[in-house]
Motif scaffolding. Structure first.
Motif, short mmCIF file in Angstrom:
data_model
loop_
_atom_site.label_atom_id
_atom_site.label_comp_id
_atom_site.label_asym_id
_atom_site.label_seq_id
_atom_site.Cartn_x
_atom_site.Cartn_y
_atom_site.Cartn_z
N ARG A 181 5.41 6.40 -8.25
CA ARG A 181 3.97 6.31 -7.99
C ARG A 181 3.61 4.90 -7.50
N TRP A 182 4.16 3.88 -8.18
CA TRP A 182 3.88 2.51 -7.76
C TRP A 182 4.43 2.27 -6.36
N ALA A 183 5.65 2.75 -6.09
CA ALA A 183 6.27 2.52 -4.78
C ALA A 183 5.47 3.17 -3.66
N THR A 184 4.97 4.38 -3.92
CA THR A 184 4.18 5.06 -2.91
C THR A 184 2.90 4.30 -2.60
N ARG A 185 2.29 3.73 -3.63
CA ARG A 185 1.02 3.03 -3.44
C ARG A 185 1.19 1.63 -2.86
N PHE A 186 2.21 0.89 -3.32
CA PHE A 186 2.21 -0.55 -3.06
C PHE A 186 3.44 -1.10 -2.34
N LEU A 187 4.51 -0.34 -2.22
CA LEU A 187 5.75 -0.92 -1.68
C LEU A 187 5.56 -1.40 -0.25
N LEU A 188 4.89 -0.61 0.59
CA LEU A 188 4.67 -1.02 1.97
C LEU A 188 3.83 -2.30 2.04
N SER A 189 2.86 -2.42 1.16
CA SER A 189 2.03 -3.63 1.13
C SER A 189 2.86 -4.85 0.74
N VAL A 190 3.73 -4.70 -0.25
CA VAL A 190 4.60 -5.80 -0.66
C VAL A 190 5.51 -6.21 0.50
N ALA A 191 6.13 -5.23 1.14
CA ALA A 191 7.05 -5.53 2.24
C ALA A 191 6.32 -6.19 3.41
N ALA A 192 5.15 -5.67 3.75
CA ALA A 192 4.38 -6.25 4.85
C ALA A 192 3.99 -7.68 4.54
N GLY A 193 3.63 -7.96 3.30
CA GLY A 193 3.27 -9.33 2.92
C GLY A 193 4.44 -10.28 3.02
N GLU B 297 -8.86 1.77 -4.46
CA GLU B 297 -7.43 1.84 -4.18
C GLU B 297 -7.07 0.96 -2.99
N ALA B 298 -7.91 0.98 -1.96
CA ALA B 298 -7.66 0.15 -0.79
C ALA B 298 -7.66 -1.33 -1.16
N MET B 299 -8.62 -1.74 -1.99
CA MET B 299 -8.69 -3.14 -2.40
C MET B 299 -7.47 -3.54 -3.24
N SER B 300 -6.97 -2.60 -4.03
CA SER B 300 -5.76 -2.89 -4.82
C SER B 300 -4.57 -3.13 -3.91
N ARG B 301 -4.44 -2.33 -2.86
CA ARG B 301 -3.34 -2.50 -1.91
C ARG B 301 -3.46 -3.83 -1.17
N VAL B 302 -4.68 -4.21 -0.85
CA VAL B 302 -4.90 -5.49 -0.17
C VAL B 302 -4.49 -6.65 -1.08
N LYS B 303 -4.86 -6.58 -2.35
CA LYS B 303 -4.50 -7.65 -3.28
C LYS B 303 -2.99 -7.79 -3.39
N VAL B 304 -2.29 -6.66 -3.43
CA VAL B 304 -0.83 -6.71 -3.49
C VAL B 304 -0.27 -7.32 -2.21
N LEU B 305 -0.79 -6.91 -1.07
CA LEU B 305 -0.32 -7.44 0.22
C LEU B 305 -0.52 -8.95 0.29
N MET B 306 -1.72 -9.41 -0.06
CA MET B 306 -2.01 -10.84 0.02
C MET B 306 -1.20 -11.64 -0.99
N SER B 307 -1.00 -11.08 -2.18
CA SER B 307 -0.17 -11.76 -3.17
C SER B 307 1.25 -11.90 -2.67
N SER B 308 1.76 -10.86 -2.05
CA SER B 308 3.11 -10.90 -1.49
C SER B 308 3.20 -11.92 -0.37
N LEU B 309 2.19 -11.95 0.50
CA LEU B 309 2.17 -12.91 1.61
C LEU B 309 2.15 -14.34 1.10
#
Length: 590
Positions: A563-575, A183-195
């Protein structure tokens, strides 16, 4: 997966990190790794990369982003596979905590005044401090905040019921990472993709598309109602939430859609038809009611939170072990206080009595701010800055530079210490050693001071012409400068119409803050935030509209895909925030 384990329970005996056999090993070798060179180096590198993001966004919109969770995810994403590949000891939870503590201290350096009182001084004098004095000054304020935070730690973390939500969120993120690595690696991938996506968007926009910043009409464009395709603003909008977004929208429509045109029609503010934008002449009037709303709302909420904290938080937790103040704390605090006092006298010609007074004021404000942060997770940087300015305005009337820089020490170190207490809370929850966290914080402050000061000088080489423009609205700078000038020259230099607007804004700020404390949280979203509404008066309407758009999109995501927003929205925004900020800083070189 070898080496990945959960050592989160405070006080429990942690297993050795990725040790094939524990037979014949010493207790030191069996102890979990914590302040390791790789943990410290990782935090310093991430802090150096993330700190410019807060400088950039602080000068753009007056807000900064907590980088702890971003640093946790990025470090885990790197070290988890690398340690397995190279058959090295696994990246441990306590190392992860040192990494986030170091990166957080470096990225939070803007609390020291780098995007508020320091550029406010530059705007008043017309020039920046040279690079070396600026670095030393920023370091001294933050360094003092570290030691004040360590003094407050036993009382605020070990002996009280304060939660420190941001610190608890970081601790829970660490537990989740080591329990659910995928799960952590999935969040990282989303963050880096967003960045990466944000960087590519800005590259294409600057070099290929050149999207025009146009409004629905020529007049609307001059009033700053233009389309500003900023992914940073969309990301920040997703972070601040719908209530703050609505406050910005209402404030923009009120300030730039109603009050601004009325000021021009009645001849109160003079503009020229040849001007590309009317932002600069209008913001000179609008900032006064905007400041009044922000200050009144912040101070009212601050006082209410303090009252609630003192009412419910008087008794400490039963059974907590009390920590004694050691010689290291005393020596560190004394050195930090002495450095801040000496630099005030040498750099800004502040009288030594005023410089000395800034230290106890900092300690008092830090204690109060820590209570608010511990209860709400919101660091009241603006409010404590105004309290410190008002305090020194009474003690040293008619001295704007003394007012700014003594308040910078008191408010900046107080804000820094309150922010770093979140790191202490996260460390306490996972069984970290506080002294090692202090070492990490000091290292982070050193790197953050150097990197952020140089980035600031690179972005704003000419504060006299760059600040308070559509490109660099610098709302926090405008507030500090306005308060310092008002306390110095009195209210006689402000237009009578603006004085009346200030009175109305002050009342409105108090009402909004009281409603915030009284209303049911479900209904609160429809009551604009006083801080956000006031902020809209001192930034272009285009900025407020994009922030609102980001908040609206985040709200839709939470509603349609919770569910998606809880898992990934912060990562997208941070990126998005990190990507555009890093591009904005890098583009200065090209």
């Amino acid at each position: 997966m070898a080496g990945i384990h959960d050592s989160s329970t405070a006080g429990s005996s942690a297993k050795a990190d990725a040790v094939p056999s524990q037979r014949g090993m010493t207790p030191r070798e069996l102890a979990p790794r914590e302040l390791t060179p790789r943990a410290l180096a990782t935090g310093l590198i991430l802090g150096a990369l993330l700190a410019p993001c807060n400088v950039y966004s602080g000068l753009k919109i007056g807000w900064a982003f907590n980088m702890s969770i971003t640093a946790l995810l990025l470090a885990f994403a790197f070290w988890a596979p690398v340690t397995r590949l190279l058959r090295r000891p696994a990246w441990g939870m306590l190392e992860s905590n040192i990494n986030q503590t170091t990166a957080s201290a470096a990225a939070a350096i803007t609390s020291s005044g780098l995007v508020a009182p320091i550029p406010a001084l530059a705007a008043m004098t017309g020039e920046n401090l040279p690079w070396l004095p600026l670095i030393v000054w920023v370091f001294s304020v933050s360094f003092l905040g570290v030691w004040i935070g360590w003094f407050l730690r036993p009382r605020m973390i070990e002996q009280s019921d304060l939660v420190f939500p941001a610190g608890m969120a970081a601790a829970q993120t660490m537990r989740d990472m080591f329990a659910h690595a995928d799960e952590a690696m999935s969040r990282v991938k989303v963050l880096m993709s967003s960045l990466v996506g944000a960087v590519l968007f800005n590259v294409l926009d600057k070099l290929v598309w050149q999207i025009p910043r146009v409004g629905p009409s020529l007049t609307a464009s001059k009033l700053t109602f233009v389309f500003d395709p900023s992914l940073l603003l969309l990301g920040f909008g997703g972070i601040i939430g719908l209530r703050a977004g609505l406050g910005l929208l209402i404030g923009a429509l009120l300030a730039w859609g109603l009050i601004g045109p009325a000021l021009i029609d009645h001849g109160i503010v003079q503009v020229s038809a040849s001007q590309v934008s009317w932002f600069e002449p209008l913001v000179g009037w609008l900032l006064w009611p905007g400041v009044a709303v922000m200050v009144a709302a912040s101070l009212t909420s601050f006082a209410a939170s303090l009252f609630a904290a003192s009412k419910h938080g008087r008794h400490g937790r039963a059974g907590r072990q009390r920590s004694s103040t050691g010689r290291l704390q005393i020596a560190g605090f004394t050195a930090a206080a002495a450095l801040a006092i000496v630099l005030q006298v040498i750099l800004f010609d502040v009288h030594w009595t005023m410089a000395l007074a800034s230290i106890p004021v900092a300690f008092v404000l830090a204690t109060v701010a820590a209570r608010v942060v511990g209860e709400t997770s919101v660091a009241p940087i603006g409010a404590i800055g105004k309290v410190s300015q008002l305090t020194f305005g009474v003690m040293a009337p008619g001295q704007p530079i003394t007012n700014l820089m003594t308040a910078n020490v008191a408010g900046g170190s107080a804000g820094q210490s309150a922010d770093l207490l979140n790191d202490f809370r996260a460390g306490h929850e996972v069984g970290a050693h506080p002294t090692r966290q202090v070492v990490a914080q000091c290292a982070g402050v050193v790197v953050g001071s150097i990197v952020s000061s140089l980035v600031y000088l690179m972005l704003i080489p000419d504060p006299a012409t760059q600040l308070f423009t559509p490109e660099w609205p610098a709302p926090a700078v405008a507030v500090w400068k306005a308060v310092a000038e008002a306390l110095s020259d009195g209210l006689g230099g402000i237009a009578p119409s603006a004085l009346w607007a200030m009175a109305v804004g002050g009342v409105l700020g108090v009402v909004l803050a009281l409603l915030e404390r009284r209303l049911d949280p479900k209904r609160l979203v429809f009551v604009p935030s006083g801080a956000a509404l006031g902020l809209a008066f001192v930034i272009p309407a285009s900025t407020s509209l994009m922030l609102f758009a980001g908040a609206g999109l985040a709200a839709i995501a939470h509603k349609s895909a919770p569910r998606w927003a809880t898992r990934f929205l912060l990562s997208v925004a941070a990126g998005l925030v990190a990507g555009e900020s890093l591009f904005g800083v890098a583009s200065v070189w090209f």
